[in-house]
Enzyme design. Structure first.
Site, PDB file in Angstrom:
ATOM      1  N   LYS A  11     -21.702 -31.503  61.408  1.00  0.00           N
ATOM      2  CA  LYS A  11     -21.436 -32.250  62.771  1.00  0.00           C
ATOM      3  C   LYS A  11     -22.810 -32.319  63.260  1.00  0.00           C
ATOM      4  CE  LYS A  11     -23.738 -28.520  65.261  1.00  0.00           C
ATOM      5  NZ  LYS A  11     -25.115 -28.625  65.557  1.00  0.00           N
ATOM      6  N   ALA A  97     -29.963 -24.908  57.419  1.00  0.00           N
ATOM      7  CA  ALA A  97     -30.722 -24.640  58.508  1.00  0.00           C
ATOM      8  C   ALA A  97     -31.341 -25.889  59.246  1.00  0.00           C
ATOM      9  CB  ALA A  97     -31.631 -23.416  58.311  1.00  0.00           C
ATOM     10  N   GLY A 102     -23.880 -26.658  58.657  1.00  0.00           N
ATOM     11  CA  GLY A 102     -23.289 -26.487  57.462  1.00  0.00           C
ATOM     12  C   GLY A 102     -22.429 -25.159  57.016  1.00  0.00           C
ATOM     13  N   SER A 104     -21.308 -23.103  59.216  1.00  0.00           N
ATOM     14  CA  SER A 104     -20.203 -22.753  60.132  1.00  0.00           C
ATOM     15  C   SER A 104     -18.977 -23.824  59.661  1.00  0.00           C
ATOM     16  CB  SER A 104     -20.695 -23.093  61.555  1.00  0.00           C
ATOM     17  OG  SER A 104     -21.962 -22.512  62.019  1.00  0.00           O
ATOM     18  N   ASP A 137     -20.626 -22.290  66.327  1.00  0.00           N
ATOM     19  CA  ASP A 137     -20.223 -23.700  65.950  1.00  0.00           C
ATOM     20  C   ASP A 137     -18.846 -23.867  65.042  1.00  0.00           C
ATOM     21  OD1 ASP A 137     -22.127 -25.260  67.172  1.00  0.00           O
ATOM     22  OD2 ASP A 137     -23.434 -24.873  65.423  1.00  0.00           O
TER      23      ASP A 137
HETATM   24  O1  C5P Z   1     -23.614 -18.211  67.157  1.00  0.00           O
HETATM   25  P1  C5P Z   1     -24.699 -18.587  66.109  1.00  0.00           P
HETATM   26  O2  C5P Z   1     -24.864 -17.384  65.276  1.00  0.00           O
HETATM   27  O3  C5P Z   1     -24.666 -19.892  65.644  1.00  0.00           O
HETATM   28  O4  C5P Z   1     -25.877 -18.546  67.081  1.00  0.00           O
HETATM   29  C1  C5P Z   1     -27.284 -18.211  66.246  1.00  0.00           C
HETATM   30  C2  C5P Z   1     -28.079 -17.918  67.641  1.00  0.00           C
HETATM   31  O5  C5P Z   1     -28.504 -19.028  68.541  1.00  0.00           O
HETATM   32  C3  C5P Z   1     -27.666 -16.707  68.469  1.00  0.00           C
HETATM   33  O6  C5P Z   1     -27.752 -15.576  67.740  1.00  0.00           O
HETATM   34  C4  C5P Z   1     -28.142 -17.228  69.853  1.00  0.00           C
HETATM   35  O7  C5P Z   1     -29.367 -16.468  69.576  1.00  0.00           O
HETATM   36  C5  C5P Z   1     -28.502 -18.550  69.602  1.00  0.00           C
HETATM   37  N1  C5P Z   1     -27.418 -19.127  70.762  1.00  0.00           N
HETATM   38  C6  C5P Z   1     -27.678 -19.245  72.089  1.00  0.00           C
HETATM   39  N2  C5P Z   1     -26.632 -19.749  72.820  1.00  0.00           N
HETATM   40  C7  C5P Z   1     -25.674 -20.488  72.162  1.00  0.00           C
HETATM   41  C8  C5P Z   1     -25.574 -20.472  70.722  1.00  0.00           C
HETATM   42  C9  C5P Z   1     -26.601 -20.041  69.881  1.00  0.00           C
HETATM   43  O8  C5P Z   1     -28.523 -18.665  72.495  1.00  0.00           O
HETATM   44  N3  C5P Z   1     -24.655 -20.989  72.704  1.00  0.00           N
END
Ligand code: C5P
Length: 285
Positions: A11, A97, A102, A104, A137
């Protein structure tokens, strides 16, 4: 069903507005997602041995329970008391990263794939609840939609009807950015905040590339540039080389260049150095 082979797409975020920090530590977002043609290839093969096994051809992708695709399979296996196992093979084309989600996407592909292979009968709404437990995501990829509005943590999805097909050159520097670190360093400005999503949406509906180019935005950009100031020159170079608009995707470091056509994309790609960057021509999927 014997086995299932699916494409697991990346995405881009055309807009990423960060509204506030939430009590749960995540940030409240308003984002416009675009599904793109850059994709991993995944094969799910039922396996009588009972375990979940992940194989991936990319050295930086974990092949054990840290892998998001493994976690997705484990979640469904436990919840539905599935005895049989699954072999998950991932051919990685999406940089890791890199702000392209990817991992997700791989997790969403496993949720949808096992829903079919194990005949679980889950609808999208039910799958979303599992997706939300895996990452912010993941939910977007459960919708069969090229564009979507993401709110909440980015996990509340409203598909957008735009029929536009966009072309991009995607430049991914060979450095990793860690989403958590980028969000932690963000200093939120809460005054006079523009609604960048609503500025962009009319241009997306009509396919107005110049309008879209001016409306691309990402609130995480100041943090990405503070961590890697040299990316300022990457953006500049893309614009100087003729990109119509440029913007970081997600928490970076991928930079998306919006261009007018496939031909425009191919000519722009030729101008970028592949020693430091991975450079892709991609379109809306
Ligand atoms: O949800 P995901 O594991 O992809 O998020 C990784 C990190 O990014 C979370 O632990 C958080 O620190 C940060 N994050 C956030 N707000 C979001 C999405 C991600 O602070 N809406």
């Amino acid at each position: 069903m014997d086995r299932l082979t699916v494409l697991s797409p990346a995405k881009l975020n055309l807009v990423l507005d960060v509204l506030e920090k939430r009590p749960d530590g995540f940030h409240e977002l308003r984002t416009v997602f675009e599904r793109i043609s850059l994709a991993d290839r995944m094969t799910l093969t039922p396996y009588a041995g009972g375990q979940i096994r992940v194989r991936c051809d990319h050295p930086q992708v974990p092949q054990d329970s840290r892998n998001l695709a493994f976690k997705a399979a484990a979640l469904l296996k436990e919840n539905f008391h599935v005895k049989s196992g699954i072999d998950i093979n991932i051919i990685k084309n999406i940089p890791v990263a890199a702000g392209l989600a990817g991992g997700s996407s791989n997790a969403a592909s496993v949720l949808m794939g096992l829903n079919r292979l194990w005949s679980l009968g889950l609808d999208t709404k039910q799958l979303v609840r599992y997706a939300q437990r895996l990452g912010s995501d993941v939910a977007f990829f459960l919708y069969n939609s090229s564009f979507a509005l993401g709110t909440g943590r980015g996990d509340l999805i409203e598909p957008l009807k735009a029929r536009t097909k966009l072309w991009h050159v995607l430049v991914t520097p060979r450095v990793k950015m860690y989403t958590a670190e980028v969000f932690t360093r963000l200093k939120l400005k809460l005054t006079n905040k523009k609604d960048n999503v609503n500025i962009l949406l009319p241009f997306l509906r009509t396919g107005d590339i110049k309008g879209l180019a001016g409306a691309l935005s990402n609130d995480l950009e100041p943090v990405i540039l503070s961590l890697r100031p040299e990316f300022f020159y990457l953006k500049r170079k893309l614009l100087d080389a003729g990109a119509t608009g440029v913007c970081f995707s997600g928490s970076g470091p991928s930079v998306l260049a919006l261009v007018q056509s496939q031909k425009h994309a191919l000519s722009l790609r030729g101008k970028f150095d592949r020693r430091y960057n991975q450079v892709f021509v991609v379109s809306t999927l």
